[in-house]
Design an enzyme around this catalytic site. Sequence first.
Site, PDB file in Angstrom:
ATOM      1  N   HIS A   1       0.863  -1.266  -0.240  1.00  0.00           N
ATOM      2  CA  HIS A   1       0.001   0.107  -0.127  1.00  0.00           C
ATOM      3  C   HIS A   1       0.799   1.302  -0.065  1.00  0.00           C
ATOM      4  CE1 HIS A   1      -3.582  -2.444   2.043  1.00  0.00           C
ATOM      5  NE2 HIS A   1      -3.503  -3.001   0.644  1.00  0.00           N
TER       6      HIS A   1
HETATM    7  C1  LIG Z   1       0.516  -7.148  -5.106  1.00  0.00           C
HETATM    8  C2  LIG Z   1      -0.398  -6.060  -4.749  1.00  0.00           C
HETATM    9  C3  LIG Z   1      -1.630  -6.154  -4.151  1.00  0.00           C
HETATM   10  C4  LIG Z   1      -2.561  -5.242  -3.743  1.00  0.00           C
HETATM   11  N1  LIG Z   1      -3.844  -5.637  -3.150  1.00  0.00           N
HETATM   12  C5  LIG Z   1      -4.392  -4.528  -3.072  1.00  0.00           C
HETATM   13  C6  LIG Z   1      -5.840  -4.913  -2.716  1.00  0.00           C
HETATM   14  O1  LIG Z   1      -6.396  -6.024  -2.341  1.00  0.00           O
HETATM   15  N2  LIG Z   1      -6.985  -3.938  -2.526  1.00  0.00           N
HETATM   16  C7  LIG Z   1      -6.470  -2.665  -2.696  1.00  0.00           C
HETATM   17  O2  LIG Z   1      -7.444  -1.677  -2.270  1.00  0.00           O
HETATM   18  N3  LIG Z   1      -5.409  -2.132  -2.850  1.00  0.00           N
HETATM   19  C8  LIG Z   1      -4.201  -3.304  -2.995  1.00  0.00           C
HETATM   20  N4  LIG Z   1      -3.119  -3.030  -3.692  1.00  0.00           N
HETATM   21  C9  LIG Z   1      -2.746  -1.469  -3.716  1.00  0.00           C
HETATM   22  C10 LIG Z   1      -3.415  -0.844  -4.882  1.00  0.00           C
HETATM   23  O3  LIG Z   1      -3.306  -1.651  -6.043  1.00  0.00           O
HETATM   24  C11 LIG Z   1      -2.573   0.597  -5.143  1.00  0.00           C
HETATM   25  O4  LIG Z   1      -2.569   1.314  -4.049  1.00  0.00           O
HETATM   26  C12 LIG Z   1      -3.349   1.338  -6.338  1.00  0.00           C
HETATM   27  O5  LIG Z   1      -3.335   0.374  -7.497  1.00  0.00           O
HETATM   28  C13 LIG Z   1      -2.370   2.577  -6.843  1.00  0.00           C
HETATM   29  O6  LIG Z   1      -2.780   3.068  -7.833  1.00  0.00           O
HETATM   30  P1  LIG Z   1      -1.859   3.837  -8.606  1.00  0.00           P
HETATM   31  O7  LIG Z   1      -2.656   4.702  -9.779  1.00  0.00           O
HETATM   32  O8  LIG Z   1      -1.342   5.182  -7.473  1.00  0.00           O
HETATM   33  O9  LIG Z   1      -0.672   3.475  -9.120  1.00  0.00           O
HETATM   34  P2  LIG Z   1      -0.630   2.384 -10.034  1.00  0.00           P
HETATM   35  O10 LIG Z   1      -1.809   1.504 -10.232  1.00  0.00           O
HETATM   36  O11 LIG Z   1       0.494   1.491  -9.826  1.00  0.00           O
HETATM   37  O12 LIG Z   1      -0.421   2.919 -11.487  1.00  0.00           O
HETATM   38  C14 LIG Z   1       0.932   3.596 -11.999  1.00  0.00           C
HETATM   39  C15 LIG Z   1       1.014   3.567 -13.472  1.00  0.00           C
HETATM   40  O13 LIG Z   1       1.895   4.014 -14.071  1.00  0.00           O
HETATM   41  C16 LIG Z   1       2.950   3.750 -14.867  1.00  0.00           C
HETATM   42  N5  LIG Z   1       4.039   4.213 -15.094  1.00  0.00           N
HETATM   43  C17 LIG Z   1       4.790   4.479 -13.899  1.00  0.00           C
HETATM   44  N6  LIG Z   1       5.999   5.194 -14.668  1.00  0.00           N
HETATM   45  C18 LIG Z   1       5.684   5.412 -15.629  1.00  0.00           C
HETATM   46  C19 LIG Z   1       6.430   6.110 -16.644  1.00  0.00           C
HETATM   47  N7  LIG Z   1       7.840   6.644 -16.432  1.00  0.00           N
HETATM   48  N8  LIG Z   1       6.040   6.348 -17.709  1.00  0.00           N
HETATM   49  C20 LIG Z   1       4.849   5.823 -18.051  1.00  0.00           C
HETATM   50  N9  LIG Z   1       4.061   4.974 -17.258  1.00  0.00           N
HETATM   51  C21 LIG Z   1       4.476   4.922 -16.246  1.00  0.00           C
HETATM   52  C22 LIG Z   1       2.973   2.092 -14.425  1.00  0.00           C
HETATM   53  O14 LIG Z   1       3.292   1.264 -15.186  1.00  0.00           O
HETATM   54  C23 LIG Z   1       1.657   2.086 -13.857  1.00  0.00           C
HETATM   55  O15 LIG Z   1       0.405   1.438 -15.069  1.00  0.00           O
HETATM   56  C24 LIG Z   1      -2.035  -3.904  -3.963  1.00  0.00           C
HETATM   57  C25 LIG Z   1      -1.155  -3.970  -4.609  1.00  0.00           C
HETATM   58  C26 LIG Z   1      -0.019  -4.720  -5.015  1.00  0.00           C
HETATM   59  C27 LIG Z   1       1.070  -4.265  -5.786  1.00  0.00           C
END
Ligand SMILES: Cc1cc2nc3c(=O)[nH]c(=O)nc-3n(C[C@H](O)[C@H](O)[C@H](O)COP(=O)(O)OP(=O)(O)OC[C@H]3O[C@@H](n4cnc5c(N)ncnc54)[C@H](O)[C@@H]3O)c2cc1C
Length: 557
Positions: free
Chosen positions: A495
């Site tokens: 998280h």
């Molecule tokens: C194994 C695992 C299990 C989890 N289980 C849960 C759960 O059961 N329930 C829950 O609520 N949360 C869970 N989480 C946490 C939750 O999924 C994350 O907090 C949430 O998805 C974060 O969203 P975000 O948009 O901040 O980042 P992300 O969803 O990580 O998105 C970031 C995106 O940006 C892209 N990116 C990064 N750098 C660049 C760049 N330089 N150029 C272009 N693209 C780029 C990445 O490839 C990615 O697709 C889990 C996470 C993991 C890893």
Amino acid sequence: MDTVGPAAPPGRQSGPSKDSNVTEFDYVIVGGGSAGCVLAARLSADGRQRVLLLEAGGSDASPWIRMPIGYGRTFTDPAVNWMYETEPDPALGNRSALCPRGKVLGGSGSINAMVWVRGQPGDFDDWAAAGNPGWGYRDVLPYFRKVEDHVLGASEYHGAGGPMHIRGIEQEAHPLCERFLATTDGLGIPRTDDFNGARSEGAGLWHLTIQGGIRVSTATAYLAPARRRANLTVLTHAQVTRILFAGREATGVEYLRGGTRHVATARREVVLAAGAINSPQLLQLSGVGDPAVLGGLGIPLVHAAPRVGAGLQDHLAVSYYYRSRVPTLNDELYPLLGKLRAGVRYVLTRKGPLSLSVNQAGAFVRSRPGLERPNLHIYFNPLSYTAAKGPRRKLTSPDPWSAFLLSFNTCRPTSRGSVAIRSADPFTAPAIRTNFLSTAEDLADVQDGARFLRRLAAARPLADVVEREYQPGADVLSDDAVLEDFRNRAGSVYHVSCTCSMGPDPSAAVVDARLRVHGLGRLRVADASVFPAVTSGNTNAPTIMVAEKAADLILSD
Ligand SMILES: Cc1cc2nc3c(=O)[nH]c(=O)nc-3n(C[C@H](O)[C@H](O)[C@H](O)COP(=O)(O)OP(=O)(O)OC[C@H]3O[C@@H](n4cnc5c(N)ncnc54)[C@H](O)[C@@H]3O)c2cc1C
């Protein structure tokens, strides 16, 4: 492969490099993860704004992403996962740990455990009280409702007909979950059928982002239906290497795709949604960060912002394992025949253990008198995977004996770590310092959590099926031994957040309450990195809420 070798380090000028192909858009969104897919769909909805979504990873069409239990595999699959490693943490016996982050459309929401927990109302009231108007619980509730197509239907707390389908698991949860819940009943913990309703406290079954046996992510729920719009361009395998500035205004981004450097300019705004590791990394690479760090790496300073990458929070959990006198999911999924049966059942009916998360039941509880809100997040998973070596959690290859696990983490840790680039090369992973257990409060919750799990396991009717605790085991009893065991075995529940946090004071935060980067123009961050403090539960739902609200803020500005 999406990229070839490192980009040239940023030069003195922040403009495009010579080999760039330049295209122009109204909004450029960096990262097609949980937040980025929401932003792309919402910002392109009126058909007038030209929107570009750049995602470093590829398509989310893999069956290991679509089949819910496939996250046991994507968890360590570099084809869809950045596979970061944290720096050795002295609080954890100098262990480094895998820090999985989705590198694929849908981002971490394409590889997560699908549990839908918003957090406690008090989490958002705390965000507002920290100087962020518009982020209190009553302010964000309409956005949570807007996201949902909830199995409980529309109500004061839930939405129906929204993009994300949220299912219940009453019909399919493993029978041991009911035994766990009867035990929490007996301990006076209120039973809830909805952790996201009027009360977040209590014990119950988790709601999951799954529909018809298939994972629901923001890539499937928001982006897929929006992709046919002519004003939305989605580029996968496009890794952004820096943000471009004219003075203090963001003008676009530079990215690498197919080995060629490209530039996309943004007439209106650049929106970072690259997640809690990559959003701060990209700001730092682009000259926005701590001058001491950037200067040491030869990166010209665009704007001194020492809090970029600071303040990282995460949930640190430990599991206690119990041999069971009755069959658990291990008995269904360990034998080859069981795996085949589960596979055939999934293919034919989209039901059974492969159609669910292994996180099935749990609780939010107060571990000691005098607390205003639950401080412990408890997990009950009807299986165990202690025999598998290495970081891979073999969800489809659990232990060859009947067993289950209880697990806990503190809801609101007070320890904070950081993310910092170690090179001007955008393809070098940043240093992720978790700095766990660095406060007295976090240490106290370790003891409370361990005591609570053992109280549960010793209470009937769960106690009736416990043969013995085999990890950490009956000899780990004293406070010192419990803490040492925690240091040796605890791990993140993934998280990570708070690395570009929101707040009114530029010396203490990175973005303001409208998610604009302090001190710079036409640049926002909208993902889990803007949380002022990690929410009390899982982080996907609040990240999606942040993106929904961000889209409104952007369009209304
Ligand atoms: C194994 C695992 C299990 C989890 N289980 C849960 C759960 O059961 N329930 C829950 O609520 N949360 C869970 N989480 C946490 C939750 O999924 C994350 O907090 C949430 O998805 C974060 O969203 P975000 O948009 O901040 O980042 P992300 O969803 O990580 O998105 C970031 C995106 O940006 C892209 N990116 C990064 N750098 C660049 C760049 N330089 N150029 C272009 N693209 C780029 C990445 O490839 C990615 O697709 C889990 C996470 C993991 C890893």
